[in-house]
Design an enzyme around this catalytic site. Structure first.
Site, PDB file in Angstrom:
ATOM      1  N   LEU A  33      57.469  26.592 -27.886  1.00 15.52           N
ATOM      2  CA  LEU A  33      58.060  25.347 -27.387  1.00 15.52           C
ATOM      3  C   LEU A  33      59.560  25.280 -27.681  1.00 15.52           C
ATOM      4  CD1 LEU A  33      55.321  22.850 -28.634  1.00 15.52           C
ATOM      5  CD2 LEU A  33      55.678  23.625 -26.281  1.00 15.52           C
ATOM      6  N   SER A  34      60.254  24.423 -26.961  1.00 17.58           N
ATOM      7  CA  SER A  34      61.669  24.203 -27.247  1.00 17.58           C
ATOM      8  C   SER A  34      61.795  23.643 -28.662  1.00 17.58           C
ATOM      9  CB  SER A  34      62.248  23.214 -26.233  1.00 17.58           C
ATOM     10  OG  SER A  34      63.568  22.905 -26.581  1.00 17.58           O
ATOM     11  N   GLY A  37      61.801  27.434 -32.877  1.00 17.17           N
ATOM     12  CA  GLY A  37      62.483  28.339 -33.809  1.00 17.17           C
ATOM     13  C   GLY A  37      62.727  29.722 -33.226  1.00 17.17           C
ATOM     14  N   LYS A  38      62.549  29.869 -31.928  1.00 21.13           N
ATOM     15  CA  LYS A  38      62.702  31.189 -31.295  1.00 21.13           C
ATOM     16  C   LYS A  38      64.101  31.768 -31.540  1.00 21.13           C
ATOM     17  CE  LYS A  38      61.800  29.537 -27.184  1.00 21.13           C
ATOM     18  NZ  LYS A  38      61.583  28.128 -27.545  1.00 21.13           N
ATOM     19  N   SER A 106      58.903  30.403 -21.838  1.00 21.41           N
ATOM     20  CA  SER A 106      57.927  31.205 -21.067  1.00 21.41           C
ATOM     21  C   SER A 106      56.501  30.680 -21.236  1.00 21.41           C
ATOM     22  CB  SER A 106      58.029  32.692 -21.449  1.00 21.41           C
ATOM     23  OG  SER A 106      58.123  32.912 -22.825  1.00 21.41           O
TER      24      SER A 106
HETATM   25  P1  ADP Z   1      64.177  27.355 -29.893  1.00 22.62           P
HETATM   26  O1  ADP Z   1      65.084  28.531 -29.733  1.00 22.62           O
HETATM   27  O2  ADP Z   1      62.733  27.737 -30.051  1.00 22.62           O
HETATM   28  O3  ADP Z   1      64.375  26.281 -28.873  1.00 22.62           O
HETATM   29  P2  ADP Z   1      65.833  26.788 -32.211  1.00 22.62           P
HETATM   30  O4  ADP Z   1      65.795  28.089 -32.950  1.00 22.62           O
HETATM   31  O5  ADP Z   1      67.029  26.479 -31.367  1.00 22.62           O
HETATM   32  O6  ADP Z   1      64.501  26.674 -31.310  1.00 22.62           O
HETATM   33  O7  ADP Z   1      65.626  25.562 -33.212  1.00 22.62           O
HETATM   34  C1  ADP Z   1      64.639  25.569 -34.212  1.00 22.62           C
HETATM   35  C2  ADP Z   1      65.056  24.620 -35.329  1.00 22.62           C
HETATM   36  O8  ADP Z   1      64.022  24.558 -36.309  1.00 22.62           O
HETATM   37  C3  ADP Z   1      66.329  25.037 -36.043  1.00 22.62           C
HETATM   38  O9  ADP Z   1      67.104  23.915 -36.293  1.00 22.62           O
HETATM   39  C4  ADP Z   1      65.786  25.641 -37.351  1.00 22.62           C
HETATM   40  O10 ADP Z   1      66.693  25.552 -38.410  1.00 22.62           O
HETATM   41  C5  ADP Z   1      64.553  24.787 -37.598  1.00 22.62           C
HETATM   42  N1  ADP Z   1      63.530  25.403 -38.455  1.00 22.62           N
HETATM   43  C6  ADP Z   1      62.959  24.848 -39.551  1.00 22.62           C
HETATM   44  N2  ADP Z   1      62.055  25.676 -40.111  1.00 22.62           N
HETATM   45  C7  ADP Z   1      62.049  26.804 -39.358  1.00 22.62           C
HETATM   46  C8  ADP Z   1      61.323  28.039 -39.445  1.00 22.62           C
HETATM   47  N3  ADP Z   1      60.449  28.297 -40.438  1.00 22.62           N
HETATM   48  N4  ADP Z   1      61.539  28.975 -38.480  1.00 22.62           N
HETATM   49  C9  ADP Z   1      62.431  28.750 -37.481  1.00 22.62           C
HETATM   50  N5  ADP Z   1      63.157  27.602 -37.345  1.00 22.62           N
HETATM   51  C10 ADP Z   1      62.970  26.624 -38.283  1.00 22.62           C
END
Ligand code: ADP
Length: 200
Positions: A33-34, A37-38, A106
């Protein structure tokens, strides 16, 4: 291949490029999901690979949706076309010898299966970044969930559009249970053996 398009045989082959780079090309496909954490995890994995002298490139919404796929919406048909073009782009980059990291929601299994067919079954690592919609909404990194709740965004995955969780991902990361550093270690440990060129 289309009629009248005849493949030229270039003298510098993928094998030559692999020898130069000392590793196999690979596709690390991050789905979730958006806000799951991707990008955060892909970024840390890429940093680690860079330290290990692996040649990488990351594809994500920022560099793809603004250019190559700037004409596509978030309708189901356009989402499929979005992934199809990304798969072809990733395939070219892998032919160039790179380890490609791709971070895209995706949401459809059939599209993720299509990527595997394009790049070759063993060349894709499907990484499911599993974070509940409640947690993604709490994080709301880009403010998209708030907008979706107000009805300002249609087709928001997890709210008003479906997400089909991978049934058999190569790696599953539950970000509500493990840290970014632990997730990175898990991914690197899994892919390291796959980067080795046999008989080198
Ligand atoms: P995506 O690319 O899936 O849309 P983002 O990576 O941009 O998501 O954002 C994920 C957010 O969640 C970030 O602010 C990150 O710091 C936070 N977060 C908290 N815990 C985790 C974790 N264990 N793994 C990845 N992101 C995390």
């Amino acid at each position: 291949m289309e009629k009248n398009i005849v493949k030229h045989s270039y003298s510098v082959s993928l094998d030559s490029r692999k020898k130069l780079k000392h590793h196999q090309p690979l596709l690390l496909w991050f789905t979730g999901l958006s806000g799951s954490g991707k990008s955060t995890i892909a970024n840390c994995v890429e940093e680690e690979l860079y330290k290990n002298k692996v040649h990488t490139y990351t594809l994500d919404g920022d560099n793809i949706r603004k250019g190559l796929n700037g004409d596509l919406s978030f309708s189901p048909e356009d989402r499929t076309e979005n992934i199809r073009r990304i798969a072809e782009t990733a395939h070219l980059m892998m032919d160039a010898g790179l380890v490609v990291l791709a971070a895209f929601v995706s949401p459809y299994q059939k599209d993720r299966d299509h990527i595997r067919n394009v790049v070759g079954h063993n060349n894709m690592i499907e990484i499911y970044i599993k974070t509940s919609v409640e947690e993604c909404e709490r994080r709301d990194v880009k403010g998209l969930y708030k907008k979706a709740r107000k009805g300002e965004i249609k087709n928001m995955t997890g709210i008003s559009a479906p997400y089909e969780s991978p049934l058999h991902p190569d790696i599953q990361i539950n970000t509500e249970e493990i840290t970014v550093i632990e997730a990175t270690k898990q991914i690197i440990t899994f892919i390291n053996p796959k980067l080795i060129i046999k008989n080198e």
